[in-house]
Design an enzyme around this catalytic site. Structure first.
Site, PDB file in Angstrom:
ATOM      1  N   CYS A 168       4.084 -31.544  11.445  1.00 14.21           N
ATOM      2  CA  CYS A 168       3.193 -31.733  10.144  1.00 14.21           C
ATOM      3  C   CYS A 168       4.708 -31.486   8.947  1.00 14.21           C
ATOM      4  CB  CYS A 168       2.182 -30.836   9.800  1.00 14.21           C
ATOM      5  SG  CYS A 168       1.175 -31.521   8.373  1.00 14.21           S
ATOM      6  N   ASP A 187      -2.268 -22.989   7.589  1.00 15.93           N
ATOM      7  CA  ASP A 187      -3.448 -23.232   6.766  1.00 15.93           C
ATOM      8  C   ASP A 187      -4.359 -21.852   6.402  1.00 15.93           C
ATOM      9  OD1 ASP A 187      -2.682 -26.102   7.556  1.00 15.93           O
ATOM     10  OD2 ASP A 187      -3.760 -26.470   5.535  1.00 15.93           O
TER      11      ASP A 187
HETATM   12  P1  RI2 Z   1       2.799 -25.484   3.427  1.00 20.52           P
HETATM   13  C1  RI2 Z   1      -0.626 -28.756   5.936  1.00 20.52           C
HETATM   14  O1  RI2 Z   1      -1.880 -29.140   5.592  1.00 20.52           O
HETATM   15  C2  RI2 Z   1      -0.240 -28.424   7.180  1.00 20.52           C
HETATM   16  O2  RI2 Z   1      -1.185 -28.133   8.072  1.00 20.52           O
HETATM   17  C3  RI2 Z   1       0.877 -27.491   7.141  1.00 20.52           C
HETATM   18  O3  RI2 Z   1       1.437 -26.930   8.378  1.00 20.52           O
HETATM   19  C4  RI2 Z   1       0.142 -26.459   6.087  1.00 20.52           C
HETATM   20  O4  RI2 Z   1      -0.685 -27.356   5.239  1.00 20.52           O
HETATM   21  C5  RI2 Z   1       1.089 -25.526   5.486  1.00 20.52           C
HETATM   22  O5  RI2 Z   1       2.003 -26.262   4.427  1.00 20.52           O
HETATM   23  P2  RI2 Z   1      -2.366 -30.594   4.988  1.00 20.52           P
HETATM   24  O6  RI2 Z   1      -2.613 -30.489   3.448  1.00 20.52           O
HETATM   25  O7  RI2 Z   1       2.042 -24.713   2.619  1.00 20.52           O
HETATM   26  O8  RI2 Z   1      -1.185 -31.528   5.497  1.00 20.52           O
HETATM   27  O9  RI2 Z   1       3.639 -24.525   4.257  1.00 20.52           O
HETATM   28  O10 RI2 Z   1      -3.787 -30.967   5.733  1.00 20.52           O
HETATM   29  O11 RI2 Z   1       3.659 -26.477   2.759  1.00 20.52           O
END
Ligand code: RI2
Length: 306
Positions: A124, A193
């Site tokens: 991701c 998350d």
């Molecule tokens: P940071 C994201 O969720 C991903 O799951 C990623 O690992 C997590 O947030 C943490 O991201 P999404 O918004 O806070 O893409 O470290 O569903 O940037």
């Protein structure tokens, strides 16, 4: 309220995404809302702030960063309207600044785990995980990154774009190629998350099978997460809600089929036994120590909840 609704829409449609970014966007939105709020009394101010907070918190049901941020911003004791307004502004600015510093600190701490010449796999697009990688790169270590596409939203493309800009060599793989490359990987680094009281990780769908594969190949698995990704409510037994998003994200022309259902859970659950280390701004901890992070860093919320 228009501005709050716009931010909420950007968060739910994932124009603004990433657990950390949605938290700081919500904090900034509450600050701006508070700044422009034309009301006569403290009671009206409090109820308007609560209304805005409720709109923002509902946008993404899984990420605890959102509810932790909103609680930190809306926690104030004020005797009059103007001091309440000032408190919301200061709380929001403090949260945003602390979040920025936390990501930087996580990079400094976590990058020590990367050795010169290592291959790191990430999934991701996580600011915290990328901070670990970019800090190692800036320190002069040669790092190669294998990035998964991260279907259905392809956040892996954002990841390779960001790493490309700073000159880190990357390889992009489809999500199902993880086991095929795992023997070449020295370290897996992902974001979070939610982290529960017992160190269980809730992160982007696909994380759990990467952790499983890393364990089978004896590859280290590290989580990079600010302390506001830990969930106080899990101490009180609450389960984490896993967001299920629209089927069209997976199969845009789903309406052509009569008997097909598409499941699109956005996150999955990785047991703490598969995690070697959680790197936070308060230090790198074994997952089993998550309870202490919650008590020490987010303890106030428990008193309110119980
Ligand atoms: P940071 C994201 O969720 C991903 O799951 C990623 O690992 C997590 O947030 C943490 O991201 P999404 O918004 O806070 O893409 O470290 O569903 O940037």
């Amino acid at each position: 309220m228009d501005q709050v609704l716009k931010t909420a829409e950007k968060i739910s449609s994932m124009q603004i995404r990433g657990a950390g970014r949605i938290a700081t966007a919500a904090a900034a939105s509450l600050r701006d809302f508070s700044l422009g709020l034309r009301v006569q009394s403290l009671e009206e101010f409090n109820s308007e702030i609560k209304r805005a907070a409720d709109v923002l918190v509902k946008t993404r049901p899984t990420a605890v960063s959102l509810s932790n941020a909103i609680r930190m911003v809306t926690k104030y004791q004020a005797g009059d309207l103007e001091s309440a307004r000032q408190a919301v502004i200061e709380n929001a600015d403090r949260f945003i600044e602390n979040s920025r510093k936390a990501v930087e600190r996580i990079g400094q701490i976590g990058s020590r785990r990367i050795r010169d010449g290592d291959t790191v796999l990430t999934h991701c697009n996580s600011q915290a995980a990328l901070s670990v990688i970019s800090t190692a790169h800036e320190a002069g270590k040669r790092v190669k990154v294998i990035a998964t596409e991260s279907r259905p939203r392809f956040q892996g493309i954002t990841t390779i774009g960001m790493l490309d800009k700073i000159g880190v060599e990357t390889e992009l793989i489809v999500d199902s190629a993880v086991r095929s490359v795992m023997n070449e990987v020295d370290l897996v680094v992902v974001g979070a998350d939610v982290i529960t009281a017992n160190g269980t990780l809730v992160n982007k769908i696909g994380t759990a099978q990467i952790a499983l594969s890393a364990r089978e190949a004896r590859t280290s698995f590290m989580v990079a997460a600010e302390t506001y990704k830990f969930s106080p409510k899990t101490i009180l037994g609450e389960l984490v809600t896993i967001e299920e998003r629209e089927p069209e994200e997976v199969l845009p022309d789903i309406s052509r089929y009569k008997h097909v259902k598409v499941r699109n859970p956005a996150f999955d659950v990785t047991p703490h036994q598969y995690i070697d280390l959680i790197c936070t701004e308060a230090g790198a901890i074994p997952p089993e120590m998550s309870y202490l992070i919650i008590r020490e860093r987010l303890g106030w919320e428990l008193e309110e909840e119980s």
